[in-house]
Design a protein around this motif. Structure first.
Motif, short mmCIF file in Angstrom:
data_model
loop_
_atom_site.label_atom_id
_atom_site.label_comp_id
_atom_site.label_asym_id
_atom_site.label_seq_id
_atom_site.Cartn_x
_atom_site.Cartn_y
_atom_site.Cartn_z
N LEU A 5 0.77 -1.05 -0.02
CA LEU A 5 0.09 0.01 -0.12
C LEU A 5 0.74 1.15 -0.04
N LEU A 6 1.87 1.44 0.80
CA LEU A 6 2.84 2.41 0.71
C LEU A 6 3.40 2.64 -0.71
N SER A 7 3.84 1.47 -1.41
CA SER A 7 4.45 1.79 -2.65
C SER A 7 3.29 2.51 -3.63
N ALA A 17 3.29 13.91 -0.73
CA ALA A 17 1.68 13.74 -0.14
C ALA A 17 1.55 12.56 0.73
N THR A 18 2.19 11.54 0.19
CA THR A 18 2.37 10.12 0.94
C THR A 18 2.72 10.37 2.35
N LEU A 19 4.09 10.94 2.35
CA LEU A 19 4.63 11.41 3.65
C LEU A 19 3.55 12.28 4.56
N ALA A 20 2.84 13.20 3.97
CA ALA A 20 1.89 13.97 4.87
C ALA A 20 0.79 12.85 5.36
N ALA A 50 -4.21 15.22 -4.95
CA ALA A 50 -4.02 14.10 -4.79
C ALA A 50 -5.20 13.27 -4.01
N ALA A 51 -5.97 13.92 -3.23
CA ALA A 51 -7.37 13.23 -2.91
C ALA A 51 -8.31 12.84 -4.04
N THR A 52 -8.24 13.50 -5.06
CA THR A 52 -8.85 13.17 -6.25
C THR A 52 -8.50 11.82 -7.05
N ILE A 53 -6.98 11.74 -7.06
CA ILE A 53 -6.48 10.53 -7.60
C ILE A 53 -6.83 9.10 -6.55
N LEU A 54 -6.82 9.64 -5.22
CA LEU A 54 -6.90 8.37 -4.31
C LEU A 54 -8.16 8.11 -4.44
N PRO A 66 -0.42 3.08 6.18
CA PRO A 66 0.73 2.38 6.87
C PRO A 66 1.43 3.28 7.82
N VAL A 67 2.07 2.77 8.88
CA VAL A 67 2.93 3.67 9.67
C VAL A 67 4.19 3.84 9.09
#
Length: 117
Positions: A5-7, A17-20, A50-54, A66-67
Motif C-alpha cells: 500500500l505504501l508503494s 503527499a504520501t509522507l503527509a 492527490a485526494a481526487t487521484i486516491l 501504513p505507519v
C-alpha cells in the motif's frame, strides 16, 4: 500489505503527499470518498488533487494508512533533519533512528556530515 500500500500511495500521489498522509494518519484508517472536496479529511491532508487521484483508486473505501516508520526516517533523513528531529517526528527513540540509517548504508562519517550523530 502495508509495504504494498505504501508503494501504491507513492506511485499514485507522490512522496510528499504520501509522507503527509502517513504522518497524519499512520496506523489508522481514513475514508477516501469517490469525489473528494476541499473540505474532506483526506483533501485537507494531501491536497485536493492527490485526494481526487486516491478517490479514483480507493473511492468509497476506508484504507488503513501504513505507519511506514522506517520509510519516514529515510525521507526525513533525505531532508537533512537531525536524529533528534527525526525521532520526534516518527515517535521512536534516537537509537532506532540511528539503526535505521546504518541499516541503509550511511556510515558514521556520513551521519556526522549531515548532523546525525
Amino acid at each position: 500489505m502495508s509495504d504494498g500500500l505504501l508503494s501504491r500511495l507513492i506511485e499514485l500521489i507522490g512522496t510528499d503527499a504520501t509522507l503527509a498522509l502517513v504522518t497524519a494518519r499512520g496506523g489508522r484508517s481514513v475514508y477516501v470518498p469517490e469525489r473528494p472536496t476541499a473540505q474532506t479529511e483526506i483533501a485537507k491532508i494531501v491536497g485536493l488533487d492527490a485526494a481526487t487521484i486516491l478517490g479514483q483508486s480507493f473511492g468509497r473505501e476506508s484504507i488503513i494508512v501504513p505507519v511506514a516508520r522506517e520509510w519516514r526516517v529515510l525521507q526525513y533523513d533525505a531532508q537533512a533533519m537531525s536524529v533528534p528531529q527525526i525521532a520526534a517526528l516518527t515517535g521512536c527513540h534516537v537509537d532506532t533512528v540511528r539503526k535505521i540509517r546504518r541499516r541503509h548504508g550511511l556510515s558514521a562519517a556520513q551521519l556526522d556530515l549531515f548532523g546525525g550523530l
